[in-house]
Design a protein around this motif. Structure first.
Motif, short mmCIF file in Angstrom:
data_model
loop_
_atom_site.label_atom_id
_atom_site.label_comp_id
_atom_site.label_asym_id
_atom_site.label_seq_id
_atom_site.Cartn_x
_atom_site.Cartn_y
_atom_site.Cartn_z
N ARG A 198 -30.23 -35.03 2.24
CA ARG A 198 -31.06 -35.19 1.05
C ARG A 198 -31.42 -33.84 0.44
O ARG A 198 -31.29 -32.80 1.07
CB ARG A 198 -32.35 -35.93 1.40
CG ARG A 198 -32.25 -37.25 2.12
CD ARG A 198 -31.17 -38.16 1.65
NE ARG A 198 -31.38 -39.54 2.11
CZ ARG A 198 -30.45 -40.31 2.60
NH1 ARG A 198 -29.22 -39.84 2.74
NH2 ARG A 198 -30.71 -41.55 2.96
N MET A 215 -30.73 -47.79 7.97
CA MET A 215 -30.73 -46.34 8.06
C MET A 215 -30.15 -45.87 9.39
O MET A 215 -29.32 -44.97 9.45
CB MET A 215 -32.15 -45.80 7.89
CG MET A 215 -32.26 -44.27 7.98
SD MET A 215 -33.94 -43.69 7.82
CE MET A 215 -34.65 -44.36 9.33
N ASN A 246 -34.64 -37.51 11.76
CA ASN A 246 -35.06 -38.87 11.42
C ASN A 246 -35.51 -39.70 12.63
O ASN A 246 -36.02 -40.81 12.45
CB ASN A 246 -33.91 -39.62 10.73
CG ASN A 246 -33.73 -39.21 9.29
OD1 ASN A 246 -34.44 -39.66 8.42
ND2 ASN A 246 -32.78 -38.31 9.05
N GLU A 276 -36.86 -42.91 -0.16
CA GLU A 276 -35.90 -43.50 0.79
C GLU A 276 -35.96 -45.02 0.72
O GLU A 276 -34.93 -45.71 0.77
CB GLU A 276 -36.22 -43.02 2.21
CG GLU A 276 -35.97 -41.55 2.46
CD GLU A 276 -34.50 -41.24 2.68
OE1 GLU A 276 -33.67 -42.16 2.59
OE2 GLU A 276 -34.19 -40.07 2.95
N THR A 277 -37.17 -45.57 0.62
CA THR A 277 -37.31 -47.02 0.51
C THR A 277 -36.66 -47.53 -0.76
O THR A 277 -35.96 -48.55 -0.76
CB THR A 277 -38.80 -47.41 0.53
OG1 THR A 277 -39.39 -46.98 1.74
CG2 THR A 277 -38.96 -48.92 0.40
N ARG A 294 -34.69 -52.20 6.68
CA ARG A 294 -34.36 -50.87 6.18
C ARG A 294 -34.14 -49.90 7.33
O ARG A 294 -33.26 -49.03 7.29
CB ARG A 294 -35.48 -50.37 5.26
CG ARG A 294 -35.22 -48.97 4.72
CD ARG A 294 -36.26 -48.60 3.67
NE ARG A 294 -37.60 -48.62 4.21
CZ ARG A 294 -38.17 -47.60 4.86
NH1 ARG A 294 -37.48 -46.50 5.06
NH2 ARG A 294 -39.40 -47.69 5.30
N GLU A 304 -40.68 -40.94 1.95
CA GLU A 304 -40.52 -42.30 2.44
C GLU A 304 -40.38 -43.28 1.28
O GLU A 304 -39.59 -44.22 1.34
CB GLU A 304 -41.72 -42.68 3.32
CG GLU A 304 -41.60 -44.08 3.91
CD GLU A 304 -42.77 -44.45 4.80
OE1 GLU A 304 -42.73 -45.53 5.41
OE2 GLU A 304 -43.72 -43.64 4.88
N TRP A 345 -35.80 -38.75 -7.31
CA TRP A 345 -35.63 -37.48 -6.60
C TRP A 345 -36.10 -36.32 -7.46
O TRP A 345 -36.64 -35.33 -6.94
CB TRP A 345 -34.17 -37.28 -6.22
CG TRP A 345 -33.77 -38.01 -4.98
CD1 TRP A 345 -32.96 -39.11 -4.88
CD2 TRP A 345 -34.20 -37.71 -3.64
NE1 TRP A 345 -32.84 -39.50 -3.58
CE2 TRP A 345 -33.59 -38.67 -2.78
CE3 TRP A 345 -35.02 -36.74 -3.09
CZ2 TRP A 345 -33.78 -38.67 -1.41
CZ3 TRP A 345 -35.22 -36.74 -1.72
CH2 TRP A 345 -34.60 -37.69 -0.89
N ASP A 374 -25.44 -39.25 2.07
CA ASP A 374 -25.18 -39.52 3.49
C ASP A 374 -24.42 -38.36 4.13
O ASP A 374 -24.74 -37.92 5.23
CB ASP A 374 -24.37 -40.82 3.62
CG ASP A 374 -23.85 -41.03 5.02
OD1 ASP A 374 -24.65 -40.94 5.96
OD2 ASP A 374 -22.64 -41.29 5.18
#
Length: 625
Positions: A245, A39, A74, A167-168, A35, A164, A275, A241
């Motif tokens: 976010r 990313m 990030n 995102e995962t 991952r 996190e 979200w 992207d």
């Protein structure tokens, strides 16, 4: 930021992208490492991609500053994961590559980056074999992802989602789409996690008003408005992207139609619910025309869920349907912009002038009072709800009934609604290039958006976010789009068009009960041979002659999967088992044909109604000349 620093960071992104593409992933110990690579490659690819500058309204500085802000934010977390690699399994050359990659990422995250650390790219070794997809692009074509092992996602303690965790979830679902093996879905996202997402989000959505008010006070705040996604997960990931976010300073408003004819409707809906749970004040999910029981059935949403969760699918499907009913219907942004899925709606007030009967336009106050949480099986009972979800603009004046569930409204209604509501703009969705392909009076939506009405009080826009949208066998090769609203008044939208290429799509496979090759061959040939053994020589056929012309014969299509009547009890033996199998599949095929023809008829009638309206406008214009 000076030009030299921008150039240096651009080179750092290029260098990092090349190094990430060269890393051999089969020796990674767990999915977290995979991952992290995914990313990082996507961040560096975006930072090095000059195509994002195609919008003439965006300067190089604005685009790169946005990219660099995300890169810097990030980097610390990414470096921690990179430093957690198990180096003992790597040879010296690979160790050197990863070490240089870490140095490059450090440079990407540094605000005082010096370009000298990446000026030795000429001595790079040949890229090693890529064995995992790390972003959208041509490098995915022909790749094999079936051997990727993904760790299952567990529900966090006390249901406290973190950034996190979300995102995962996105990373796992994105990677899983390339495996093309939905039967393994519960191993990655257990049923209990999917149910928890729906349940937790439902509790939040149930407390929201029919029309949510979004107040944007900060000078740096902005709102992203997204249109129909139709189950295209990679379009959603593309938007995140490009724009970043959800956050305290960046709200997202989604105008509905999360499920559709794409391959990943459930994944899109679950990601958005995650979200919503994480940032309920920064993510707003409105209801679309697809988020009804009738539409969900027509779009085979139950089948999609059952493909993933088998016999547990109907339970999750029922929870999703209940969640759909809780979705708000509209939003008002900064007291200026009205967003909804379909459009305007009829008032419940009684017409006083009975000599000149006409439909009255509804108000925001009336919208707030309707009951959106329908208890019955059918949403058709709520007229206002149907209007909000299904109405469309046209060029003729007035508010008119459509042949389907919604209304057709003209520019005069747009002006009246904006004026009475003290608003400046409407952004709606519902129509893509398929709906506009034969409407020359309206924008064709091939760029993902159109300006439909321009009136004294403001404008009406339609926005559609599913790129390369397919309807049947036709691909419209359209761009998707979203709107960016920024202070001070949020009434000058900046539309961003995009496309996502080479996305994975599920293959339609026929599920056949029974393992014998004879049964499979019998089903594929549709012969019904097993009926003969019980004395039936003329079993029902899959060919249907038309009464209007017996020479024309419809050949029923095999249903992708059948749920009614299955699984058959173990006590049923052959040949009866094969006969039941044959009949249940034939009944399912007949239902499928009826539903398809009904949908086509509704679309045709809607098209004829809109064409008639266009001809009336042309006639009025001709008589006034």
């Amino acid at each position: 930021i000076s030009k030299s620093v921008l150039d240096a960071k651009l080179e750092a992104c290029k260098f990092a992208f090349l190094k990430l593409s060269a890393v051999k992933t089969t020796r990674m110990k767990n999915y977290k490492q995979l991952r992290t690579l995914l990313m990082l490659k996507e961040i560096s690819r975006r930072g090095a991609d000059r195509d994002v500058l195609k919008d003439p309204e965006n300067s190089v500085t604005r685009i790169l500053c946005s990219v660099l802000k995300q890169v810097v934010s990030n980097s610390d977390r990414s470096l921690k994961s990179l430093r957690g690699f198990h180096y003992e399994t790597l040879d010296d050359q690979e160790k050197q590559q990863v070490t240089r990659m870490i140095a490059s990422v450090q440079g990407m995250g540094s605000r005082k980056y010096e370009p000298e650390t990446v000026d030795q790219s000429d001595d790079m070794t040949e890229p090693m074999e890529m064995e995992i997809y790390l972003g959208n692009g041509d490098d995915s074509v022909g790749a094999d992802f079936s051997d990727i092992v993904l760790e299952p996602i567990s529900w966090p303690l006390e249901s406290q989602l973190t950034l996190e965790w979300v995102e995962t979830l996105m990373g796992v679902l994105n990677t899983f789409t390339w495996k093309n093996s939905v039967s393994e879905f519960p191993l990655v996202l257990p049923l209990s996690v999917a149910v928890s997402l729906v349940d937790c989000a439902s509790q939040i959505l149930d407390k929201e008003a029919n029309c949510v008010r979004i107040d944007c006070c900060g000078e740096s705040s902005r709102v992203i408005v997204v249109g129909d996604l139709h189950g295209q997960l990679h379009d959603l990931l593309k938007i995140f992207d490009q724009e970043g976010r959800p956050s305290q300073n960046q709200c997202f408003v989604f105008n509905g139609n999360y499920i559709g004819r794409g391959s990943w409707s459930l994944e899109v809906f679950l990601v958005l619910l995650a979200w919503k749970i994480l940032m309920p004040e920064s993510v707003y999910l409105l209801r679309g025309s697809s988020e009804t029981r009738v539409s969900a059935e027509e779009l085979d949403f139950l089948k999609e869920i059952c493909d993933r969760y088998a016999e547990d699918g109907p339970m999750l499907y029922s929870k999703c349907i209940d969640c759909f009913k809780l979705l708000p219907l509209a939003s008002v942004i900064s007291n200026s912009v009205y967003t909804t899925h379909g459009g305007l709606f009829q008032s419940s007030r009684v017409q006083e002038d009975t000599t000149n009967p006409s439909l009255l336009l509804g108000s925001l106050e009336e919208l707030d009072k309707i009951e959106r949480r329908q208890v019955g099986e059918n949403d058709d009972e709520n007229i206002t709800l149907n209007h909000v979800l299904w109405s469309c603009p046209w060029m003729a004046d007035g508010l008119n009934e459509s042949n389907y569930k919604g209304l057709l409204w003209g520019a005069d209604c747009t002006e009246s609604f904006l004026k009475q509501s003290n608003l400046k703009m409407i952004i709606r969705s519902h129509e893509g290039p398929d709906a506009r392909s034969d409407r020359e009076d309206m924008g064709n939506m091939l760029s993902g958006y159109s300006i439909d009405h321009e009136v004294e009080s403001g404008k009406l826009f339609t926005i559609f976010s599913a790129s390369n949208f397919s309807q049947g066998s036709r691909n419209y090769e359209n761009e998707g789009a979203y709107a960016v609203l920024e202070p001070p008044n949020f009434t000058e939208p900046r539309f961003v068009s995009y496309t996502v290429e080479n996305v994975p799509r599920l293959q339609n496979q026929i599920t056949i009960d029974g393992s014998s090759a004879q049964q499979q061959l019998m089903w594929e040939n549709r012969t019904g041979q097993a009926f003969a053994s019980v004395g039936i020589s003329n079993p029902p056929s899959w060919n249907v002659p038309l009464p209007s012309d017996p020479s024309q014969i419809i050949q029923l299509r095999e249903p992708p999967q059948v749920f009614e009547g299955f699984p058959l009890p173990e006590t049923i033996e052959e040949p009866h088992k094969s006969n039941y199998d044959y009949l249940f599949r034939l009944i399912s095929a007949l239902k499928q044909e009826i539903q398809t023809r009904d949908t086509r008829e509704k679309e045709l009638m809607d098209h004829l109604t809109k064409t008639k309206a266009t001809l009336e406008v042309i006639s009025q214009m001709s008589s006034s000349l």
